[in-house]
Design an enzyme around this catalytic site. Structure first.
Site, short mmCIF file in Angstrom:
data_model
loop_
_atom_site.label_atom_id
_atom_site.label_comp_id
_atom_site.label_asym_id
_atom_site.label_seq_id
_atom_site.Cartn_x
_atom_site.Cartn_y
_atom_site.Cartn_z
CG HIS A 10 -2.03 -0.99 1.17
ND1 HIS A 10 -3.26 -0.77 0.61
CD2 HIS A 10 -2.04 -2.26 1.62
CE1 HIS A 10 -4.01 -1.86 0.74
NE2 HIS A 10 -3.29 -2.78 1.34
CE LYS B 151 -6.13 14.07 -0.14
NZ LYS B 151 -6.37 12.85 -0.89
NE ARG B 152 -3.42 10.27 9.83
CZ ARG B 152 -3.17 9.37 10.78
NH1 ARG B 152 -4.06 8.44 11.07
NH2 ARG B 152 -2.04 9.42 11.46
CE LYS C 92 -2.22 10.86 2.72
NZ LYS C 92 -2.96 9.98 1.78
CB THR D 62 -10.08 4.96 -1.20
OG1 THR D 62 -9.50 5.31 0.07
CG2 THR D 62 -9.43 3.70 -1.70
CE LYS E 197 -14.06 6.25 0.81
NZ LYS E 197 -13.08 6.28 1.91
#
Ligand code: 26V
Length: 805
Positions: free
Chosen positions: A355, A544-545, A550, A652, A656
């Protein structure tokens, strides 16, 4: 499927209230009502469970065991009612008793047994495996405390304990007759007797593993599966025997060790630390799981010789890697099999999903830790490593660089990913790009030897939860356009929506649904925080985290740029925007925490500035979690998926948003690549360097400050951030990191391209027809990202098990 009417459910709930709480409805608290609803649905699912188990046994069906240190389940009441087909009946029953179903659902704590994407993926997959009628069991730890509750105090993250079990444990059933014992520490002696190794393990500490099972209902089927959560208890009571033999301290020590194992979920997903408690958690859960699978198998077949024909063990990242030596231990030490026979069974049973490709997140354990905590497991790992080394020497004709790269034990450390690659018949990545990077980079040497082992299964989400349940009006529109509820089991049917691309009534309805969802979300935020969101503005969301790769910080750079334009030019026209952030940081990740602080400083300044009124608003949503995402996704319009290309394995959240009709602004990273393939250039706002360009630019010697020198807008933004905002907190540590710390994630290189993509999004938003058409296309083509599709891929390509049509 058996159906339950409103009056049957009412009767069952009233019965539970009387028996469990000695109350009549008029005197019941909402929490008692919640528990009774959960108990009633649990009973129904348990009946299905018994039937399912019987069917699986009779058919001698092959079973999937999904091992994961994380299952981010969120809430279950509405989900279970939905899957059992009793949501309407339950809503009416509650209504009649004087309770609003929505209020009762809201009382349930999230089962937050995970950090983020990896854990939520496991939860979505359980739903799909069950709906597709695969005999499957999930295994994890019954953490007493899930992912911490985040509070923002003075703009900064504070972590609070998350005690979810009260009243969340209403879903769990403790199975005392299936308890296992797990051994730690001690001494191991191996002596040979008649050609067989006899292993004697002494002086160990035992911990009892108690299963607390959560039943999982599938949609539109009676098939059920189980999520088995192991709780840790002391194996021995502190009894007189120990006092008298002077082993009092040992007994107390055992008790303390046992009880701490299932205490808390590790909240860090940024880097690995060789922490002994984490290793104990991993072995505890792996050993209990393998023992319980073997016990059930032997009870049915009387032998483990056919184990690999009847079971496949999927390991979710490297965290459960110790299944490999643990299953070897049972086959060798307890069954007396030869090494070759045992290895044949193990290597035909275990599959591994990777992952992440971030180097700091690849799991390595110090050799001494494994040696002392798991002495027998250590011996087996050494044997596996030696045999693998010999194989590699031969296969690579002595090329030491390759042998070293693939070694399982190196430099005093055990590399879990290499152990997985050595033992598994299937290794998969979680998006096309990510799987390519595994093949060409991370595992290139192993791949050159056995390319057929390396596969791709692109992630997916439970579209029943993430669309139908949380966005009922959109569900209605899809049913209307795609011929009923067929899409719930055949997500590709959503494609039919595309026939309505030029249908003004459908586009208007889509717009109206979004408007209502935004208002509803704004109402929620107002009640919880007192903040009034401007629902006429575009809802631009990054949740998100918090992680540097990111690039929440890139989003901040753009917001500051907009703010500076508003301030410097009174007539500056812009598409009004509300920027929403939600993110937890690992408690020890200092930079991430500084970025959260920065977002809050910026938000306070912008929101208090009259110049920004009706134009710009910035809100940090506290404690982002599954149940908050369920409220937010239907209200979102622009989805920020802006990681440095090559770093986000899949994502993911992106899926959504897409399913709920938000448009994506993003890089060609993770599953965004496949989203782009689905919708084409004209239905997504792409920007930035590609994964190959990122590598090439680094190779050429990337100089971040050149962008600062050459772009006055960017310079102004960074200067402002360094100085800080109205609260007087300076953030020069952050800007220095970008300018002089190498800007590892290349924010400055992508800034201008991002700014332009944002401009395109802003302009498009004003053309309502165009925007709605794009949203419609995104929803219509999101079927690829349903978890049902992913699970069918696993079933066909990796597990070799049949699925429901
Ligand atoms: C690392 C650590 C290190 C310290 C102990 C706890 C812990 C837990 C997890 C991790 C690795 C996290 C890997 C991960 O979450 N990957 C995400 O997986 C998602 C599902 O495949 C994927 O969508 C995301 O892109 C990916 O970042």
């Amino acid at each position: 499927m058996a159906q339950y009417t409103k009056s049957q459910l009412t009767e069952l709930i009233i019965g539970k209230l009387r028996r469990n709480f000695g109350r009549e409805v008029e005197h019941a608290t909402p929490t008692q009502i919640f528990k009774c609803c959960a108990l009633v649905l649990r009973d129904i699912m348990n009946i299905h469970r018994v039937d399912t188990a019987e069917r699986v046994r009779e058919k001698q069906a092959r079973q999937v065991h999904y091992l994961s240190l994380e299952f981010l389940m969120g809430r279950s009441l509405m989900k279970n009612a939905y899957n059992l087909g009793v949501l309407d009946a339950l809503t009416q029953a509650l209504d009649e008793m004087g309770f609003a179903a929505a209020d009762i659902f809201e009382l349930e704590p999230d089962a937050g047994l995970g950090n983020g994407g990896l854990g939520r993926l496991a939860a979505c997959y359980l739903d799909s495996m069950t709906t597709l009628e695969i005999p499957a069991t999930g295994y994890s730890i019954c953490y007493e405390l899930g992912i911490f509750r985040q509070k923002i105090i003075d703009g900064q993250q504070v972590e609070l304990p998350d005690n979810w079990l009260e009243p969340g444990e209403a879903w769990l059933i403790t199975k005392m007759d299936e308890v296992q014992t797990v051994r730690f520490g001690g001494k191991v002696d191996v002596h040979w007797e008649r050609g067989r190794a006899q292993v004697e393990h002494t002086d160990y500490t035992s911990v009892m593993a108690v299963p607390r099972d959560m039943v999982i209902a599938g949609y539109g089927t009676d098939h059920t599966n189980t999520l088995r959560l192991w709780d840790a208890r002391c194996a021995l009571p502190v009894d007189m025997k120990y006092y008298s033999s002077g082993e009092y301290l040992k007994a107390v020590e055992q008790k303390a060790m046992a009880e701490v194992i299932a205490k808390v979920l590790y909240p860090a997903d940024d880097h690995y630390e060789g922490k002994s408690l984490r290793l104990k958690q991993q072995y505890f859960f792996v050993s209990a799981t393998v023992q319980s699978i073997c016990r059930a198998h032997k009870a049915q077949y009387g032998t483990l010789r056919n184990f690999h024909e009847k079971h496949v063990i999927q390991i979710n990242d490297t965290h459960p890697t110790l299944v490999i030596p643990e299953l070897m231990r049972i086959l060798l030490d307890e069954e007396g099999y030869s090494w070759e026979d045992a290895w044949d069974i193990v290597s035909h049973t275990v599959c591994y999903t990777n992952h992440t490709v971030l180097a700091e997140a690849l799991e390595k354990w110090p050799q001494e830790l494994i040696q002392t905590l798991l002495p027998r497991i250590w011996m087996l790992i050494v044997e596996i490593a030696n045999r693998y080394q010999a194989y590699l020497e031969q296969a690579f004709h002595g090329d030491q660089a390759k042998v070293e790269n693939m070694a399982i034990i190196w430099d005093g450390q055990v590399r879990m990913a290499n152990l997985c690659v050595c033992a598994c018949q299937a290794v998969n990545g979680v998006s096309a790009l990510h799987s390519d990077i595994l093949r060409k980079d991370v595992f290139r040497n192993a791949c050159s030897l056995k390319p057929q082992v390396f596969k791709n299964v692109t992630n997916g989400i439970d579209h029943r939860r993430w669309l139908s349940e949380i966005n009922p009006r959109l569900d209605g529109l899809i049913r209307q356009c795609a011929g009923g509820d067929d899409y719930l089991l055949h997500p590709d049917a959503m494609r039919a929506l595309e026939h309505y691309r030029d249908d003004r009534a459908v586009l208007a309805e889509l717009e109206d649904i979004k408007r209502e969802n935004k208002r509803r979300f704004a109402g929620y935020v107002a009640r919880e925080t007192g903040i009034l969101l401007n629902t006429d503005a575009m809802f631009d969301v990054q949740v998100k985290r918090l992680h540097e790769y990111k690039r929440q910080l890139l989003n901040v750079l753009h917001i500051v740029h907009l703010y500076q334009q508003i301030k410097s030019d009174r007539s500056f026209e812009m598409t009004p925007r509300v920027f929403l952030f939600g993110a937890k940081s690992a408690p020890g990740y200092t930079v991430a925490k500084e970025i959260i602080h920065l977002i809050n400083s910026l938000a306070a300044t912008v929101n208090a500035d009259p110049a920004c009124k009706d134009k710009l608003q910035v809100v940090f949503l506290e404690n982002y979690r599954v149940s908050l995402a369920e409220k937010l996704m239907p209200a979102s319009e622009l989805s920020e998926q802006i990681s440095t290309a090559g770093k986000e394995a899949s994502g993911t959240g992106n899926m959504k948003f897409m399913m709920n009709g938000a448009l994506t602004i993003g890089t060609l990273d993770g599953a965004n690549v496949e989203m782009h393939q689905q919708v084409g250039d004209e239905n997504i706002f792409l920007f930035g360097l590609t994964a190959d360009e990122v590598i090439e630019k680094k190779r050429q010697g990337y100089q971040a400050y050149e962008y600062y020198n050459n772009d006055p807008a960017l310079r102004a933004v960074l200067d402002q951030i360094a100085k800080g905002f109205d609260d007087g907190v300076a953030y020069d540590s952050i800007t220095n990191r970008l300018l002089f710390g190498g800007d590892e994630y290349m924010l400055l290189a992508d800034f201008e391209s991002y700014r332009q993509a944002q401009e395109r999004a802003a302009k498009t938003y004003l053309d309502r027809t165009r925007w709605n058409q794009m949203a419609l296309t995104n929803i219509a083509r999101s079927g690829l990202f349903a978890a049902d599709r992913s699970i069918r891929d696993y079933a066909r390509d990796i597990w070799h098990v049949p699925t429901r049509e």
